[in-house]
Design an enzyme around this catalytic site. Sequence first.
Site, PDB file in Angstrom:
ATOM      1  N   LYS A  63       0.605  -1.097  -0.021  1.00  0.00           N
ATOM      2  CA  LYS A  63      -0.227   0.290   0.114  1.00  0.00           C
ATOM      3  C   LYS A  63       1.161   1.376   0.112  1.00  0.00           C
ATOM      4  O   LYS A  63       0.523   1.937  -1.073  1.00  0.00           O
ATOM      5  CB  LYS A  63      -0.776  -0.089   1.124  1.00  0.00           C
ATOM      6  CG  LYS A  63      -1.575  -1.162   1.161  1.00  0.00           C
ATOM      7  CD  LYS A  63      -2.525  -1.710   2.766  1.00  0.00           C
ATOM      8  CE  LYS A  63      -2.121  -1.826   4.101  1.00  0.00           C
ATOM      9  NZ  LYS A  63      -1.346  -2.182   4.209  1.00  0.00           N
TER      10      LYS A  63
ATOM     11  N   ARG B 182      -9.625   0.144   8.338  1.00  0.00           N
ATOM     12  CA  ARG B 182      -8.971  -1.030   8.737  1.00  0.00           C
ATOM     13  C   ARG B 182     -10.248  -2.156   9.057  1.00  0.00           C
ATOM     14  O   ARG B 182     -10.192  -3.219   9.428  1.00  0.00           O
ATOM     15  CB  ARG B 182      -7.693  -0.712   9.632  1.00  0.00           C
ATOM     16  CG  ARG B 182      -6.702  -1.251   9.181  1.00  0.00           C
ATOM     17  CD  ARG B 182      -5.800  -1.197  10.026  1.00  0.00           C
ATOM     18  NE  ARG B 182      -4.017  -1.569   9.791  1.00  0.00           N
ATOM     19  CZ  ARG B 182      -3.170  -1.296   9.321  1.00  0.00           C
ATOM     20  NH1 ARG B 182      -3.499  -0.204   8.682  1.00  0.00           N
ATOM     21  NH2 ARG B 182      -2.189  -2.303   9.029  1.00  0.00           N
TER      22      ARG B 182
ATOM     23  N   ARG C  23      11.334  -5.615   5.165  1.00  0.00           N
ATOM     24  CA  ARG C  23      10.967  -4.976   4.625  1.00  0.00           C
ATOM     25  C   ARG C  23      11.993  -3.414   5.593  1.00  0.00           C
ATOM     26  O   ARG C  23      12.601  -3.737   6.975  1.00  0.00           O
ATOM     27  CB  ARG C  23       9.699  -3.813   5.072  1.00  0.00           C
ATOM     28  CG  ARG C  23       9.480  -2.440   5.223  1.00  0.00           C
ATOM     29  CD  ARG C  23       8.009  -2.022   4.919  1.00  0.00           C
ATOM     30  NE  ARG C  23       7.491  -2.542   6.474  1.00  0.00           N
ATOM     31  CZ  ARG C  23       6.015  -2.352   6.504  1.00  0.00           C
ATOM     32  NH1 ARG C  23       5.235  -1.759   5.332  1.00  0.00           N
ATOM     33  NH2 ARG C  23       5.521  -2.962   7.340  1.00  0.00           N
TER      34      ARG C  23
ATOM     35  N   ARG D 221      11.068  -1.405  11.164  1.00  0.00           N
ATOM     36  CA  ARG D 221      10.228  -1.397  11.918  1.00  0.00           C
ATOM     37  C   ARG D 221      10.140  -2.466  13.222  1.00  0.00           C
ATOM     38  O   ARG D 221      10.261  -3.400  12.845  1.00  0.00           O
ATOM     39  CB  ARG D 221       8.955  -1.296  12.068  1.00  0.00           C
ATOM     40  CG  ARG D 221       8.856   0.220  11.094  1.00  0.00           C
ATOM     41  CD  ARG D 221       7.875  -0.197  10.009  1.00  0.00           C
ATOM     42  NE  ARG D 221       6.060  -0.591  10.437  1.00  0.00           N
ATOM     43  CZ  ARG D 221       5.298  -0.588  10.289  1.00  0.00           C
ATOM     44  NH1 ARG D 221       5.384  -0.069   9.222  1.00  0.00           N
ATOM     45  NH2 ARG D 221       4.311  -1.372  10.780  1.00  0.00           N
TER      46      ARG D 221
ATOM     47  N   ARG E 173       0.191 -10.150  13.594  1.00  0.00           N
ATOM     48  CA  ARG E 173      -0.471  -8.628  12.607  1.00  0.00           C
ATOM     49  C   ARG E 173      -1.239  -9.614  11.841  1.00  0.00           C
ATOM     50  O   ARG E 173      -2.152  -8.283  11.683  1.00  0.00           O
ATOM     51  CB  ARG E 173       0.567  -7.013  12.479  1.00  0.00           C
ATOM     52  CG  ARG E 173       1.270  -6.671  13.459  1.00  0.00           C
ATOM     53  CD  ARG E 173       1.952  -5.652  12.660  1.00  0.00           C
ATOM     54  NE  ARG E 173       2.123  -5.310  11.160  1.00  0.00           N
ATOM     55  CZ  ARG E 173       3.157  -5.481  10.665  1.00  0.00           C
ATOM     56  NH1 ARG E 173       4.499  -5.579  10.753  1.00  0.00           N
ATOM     57  NH2 ARG E 173       2.854  -3.959   9.664  1.00  0.00           N
TER      58      ARG E 173
HETATM   59  P1  ADP Z   1       2.255  -1.566   3.099  1.00  0.00           P
HETATM   60  O1  ADP Z   1       2.177  -0.537   3.054  1.00  0.00           O
HETATM   61  O2  ADP Z   1       0.942  -2.415   2.450  1.00  0.00           O
HETATM   62  O3  ADP Z   1       2.639  -2.373   4.579  1.00  0.00           O
HETATM   63  P2  ADP Z   1       4.302  -1.963   2.112  1.00  0.00           P
HETATM   64  O4  ADP Z   1       4.787  -0.965   0.709  1.00  0.00           O
HETATM   65  O5  ADP Z   1       5.556  -1.042   2.920  1.00  0.00           O
HETATM   66  O6  ADP Z   1       3.313  -2.159   2.598  1.00  0.00           O
HETATM   67  O7  ADP Z   1       5.746  -2.853   1.427  1.00  0.00           O
HETATM   68  C1  ADP Z   1       5.810  -3.909   2.529  1.00  0.00           C
HETATM   69  C2  ADP Z   1       7.561  -4.218   1.693  1.00  0.00           C
HETATM   70  O8  ADP Z   1       7.281  -4.983   0.695  1.00  0.00           O
HETATM   71  C3  ADP Z   1       7.816  -3.380   1.529  1.00  0.00           C
HETATM   72  O9  ADP Z   1       9.869  -3.721   1.971  1.00  0.00           O
HETATM   73  C4  ADP Z   1       8.875  -3.050  -0.342  1.00  0.00           C
HETATM   74  O10 ADP Z   1       9.564  -2.784  -0.184  1.00  0.00           O
HETATM   75  C5  ADP Z   1       7.976  -4.839  -0.225  1.00  0.00           C
HETATM   76  N1  ADP Z   1       6.750  -4.096  -1.850  1.00  0.00           N
HETATM   77  C6  ADP Z   1       6.158  -3.470  -1.674  1.00  0.00           C
HETATM   78  N2  ADP Z   1       5.645  -3.765  -3.537  1.00  0.00           N
HETATM   79  C7  ADP Z   1       5.603  -5.336  -3.521  1.00  0.00           C
HETATM   80  C8  ADP Z   1       6.110  -5.450  -4.908  1.00  0.00           C
HETATM   81  N3  ADP Z   1       4.716  -5.669  -5.558  1.00  0.00           N
HETATM   82  N4  ADP Z   1       7.211  -6.559  -4.842  1.00  0.00           N
HETATM   83  C9  ADP Z   1       8.161  -7.016  -4.228  1.00  0.00           C
HETATM   84  N5  ADP Z   1       8.270  -6.287  -3.284  1.00  0.00           N
HETATM   85  C10 ADP Z   1       7.277  -4.965  -3.317  1.00  0.00           C
HETATM   86  P1  ADP Z   2       1.529  -1.726   8.386  1.00  0.00           P
HETATM   87  O1  ADP Z   2      -0.008  -2.282   7.190  1.00  0.00           O
HETATM   88  O2  ADP Z   2       2.520  -2.277   8.033  1.00  0.00           O
HETATM   89  O3  ADP Z   2       0.603  -3.022   9.072  1.00  0.00           O
HETATM   90  P2  ADP Z   2       0.587   0.304   9.210  1.00  0.00           P
HETATM   91  O4  ADP Z   2       1.707   1.767   8.844  1.00  0.00           O
HETATM   92  O5  ADP Z   2      -0.688   0.883   7.985  1.00  0.00           O
HETATM   93  O6  ADP Z   2       1.839  -0.932   9.177  1.00  0.00           O
HETATM   94  O7  ADP Z   2       0.423   0.384  10.609  1.00  0.00           O
HETATM   95  C1  ADP Z   2       0.786  -0.024  11.931  1.00  0.00           C
HETATM   96  C2  ADP Z   2      -0.283  -0.256  12.633  1.00  0.00           C
HETATM   97  O8  ADP Z   2      -0.531   1.525  13.191  1.00  0.00           O
HETATM   98  C3  ADP Z   2      -0.429  -1.116  12.861  1.00  0.00           C
HETATM   99  O9  ADP Z   2       0.072  -3.009  13.431  1.00  0.00           O
HETATM  100  C4  ADP Z   2      -1.466  -0.559  13.968  1.00  0.00           C
HETATM  101  O10 ADP Z   2      -1.715  -0.802  15.427  1.00  0.00           O
HETATM  102  C5  ADP Z   2      -2.034   0.778  13.957  1.00  0.00           C
HETATM  103  N1  ADP Z   2      -3.103   1.728  13.004  1.00  0.00           N
HETATM  104  C6  ADP Z   2      -2.343   1.719  11.510  1.00  0.00           C
HETATM  105  N2  ADP Z   2      -3.372   2.133  11.046  1.00  0.00           N
HETATM  106  C7  ADP Z   2      -4.821   1.785  11.977  1.00  0.00           C
HETATM  107  C8  ADP Z   2      -6.266   1.851  11.427  1.00  0.00           C
HETATM  108  N3  ADP Z   2      -7.042   2.439  10.867  1.00  0.00           N
HETATM  109  N4  ADP Z   2      -6.812   1.619  12.970  1.00  0.00           N
HETATM  110  C9  ADP Z   2      -6.597   0.726  14.076  1.00  0.00           C
HETATM  111  N5  ADP Z   2      -4.928   1.086  14.347  1.00  0.00           N
HETATM  112  C10 ADP Z   2      -4.251   1.637  13.102  1.00  0.00           C
END
Ligand code: ADP
Ligand code: ADP
Length: 217
Positions: free
Chosen positions: A13, A88, A127, A160, A171
């Site tokens: 995302k 979410r 990541r 992270r 998660r």
């Molecule tokens: P999210 O915001 O949904 O948690 P991220 O955009 O941070 O996800 O991506 C999670 C990890 O996967 C990061 O290390 C990113 O560089 C990698 N990543 C994202 N998209 C792809 C893809 N299409 N193929 C391979 N790795 C990816």
């Molecule tokens: P990822 O998609 O990689 O889990 P985010 O950066 O979106 O990570 O979120 C990190 C943390 O922040 C989540 O594990 C949760 O604790 C909190 N968080 C983020 N967005 C929300 C949401 N919409 N509702 C509740 N908690 C959230």
Amino acid sequence: MQIVFIGLPGAGKGTQAARIVEEYGIRHLSTGDMFRAAVAEGTPLGLKAKTFMDQGQLVPDDVTIGIVRETLAKPEYRKGFLLDGFPRTVPQAEALDDILASLSLALDHVIYLEVSRETLVERLTGRRVCRKCGASYHVAFRPPARAGVCDLCGGELYQRSDDSAETVGKRLDVNLRQVDALLDYYETKGLVRRVNGEAPIDEVYRQIQDVLRGRPQ
Ligand code: ADP
Ligand code: ADP
Ligand code: ZN
């Protein structure tokens, strides 16, 4: 243009959002980024959020909805926005409908980035994130030009704490049920656009562009 990204942690995302908001000139609202910034600054919001984040749990809905409501009311969001990581939960989705109605806005697309659990674990544990600008890298799939340094701003890359192997599984479990419920919620409104998030980053981006240009999938 008002867009929501739905996808499990690691679906891509943040990576895709950064490119979309740049191309379309809309705002990127990531609740995860907002919480991490608040934790780093030690604000009251950060203190509230930290314990939940450390355990891979969701921050309570009332806290999360409050900050989104405040943020979306700002004038710079009137050009459009991409919500990344919000809503979410179904109560968050319902609250978003209220917030949008009060602003006389509606969602254009809900984009679901579909990725298998196996891939998500690989992505999350590898990541690395920029401390300064939040850009997302991966040790194998998207390495920076110089190890440990952000290509965009020269900031330091770090892992992270919630991307540790122990917290990642938790998660994914916490979020799995929520994502299914959210998809049901938006399916009934006919808003869901499915994108194969398993593909390479550029290919996923092309699929999202097709959605935003209204091309059939
Ligand atoms: P999210 O915001 O949904 O948690 P991220 O955009 O941070 O996800 O991506 C999670 C990890 O996967 C990061 O290390 C990113 O560089 C990698 N990543 C994202 N998209 C792809 C893809 N299409 N193929 C391979 N790795 C990816
Ligand atoms: P990822 O998609 O990689 O889990 P985010 O950066 O979106 O990570 O979120 C990190 C943390 O922040 C989540 O594990 C949760 O604790 C909190 N968080 C983020 N967005 C929300 C949401 N919409 N509702 C509740 N908690 C959230
Ligand atoms: Zn950076």
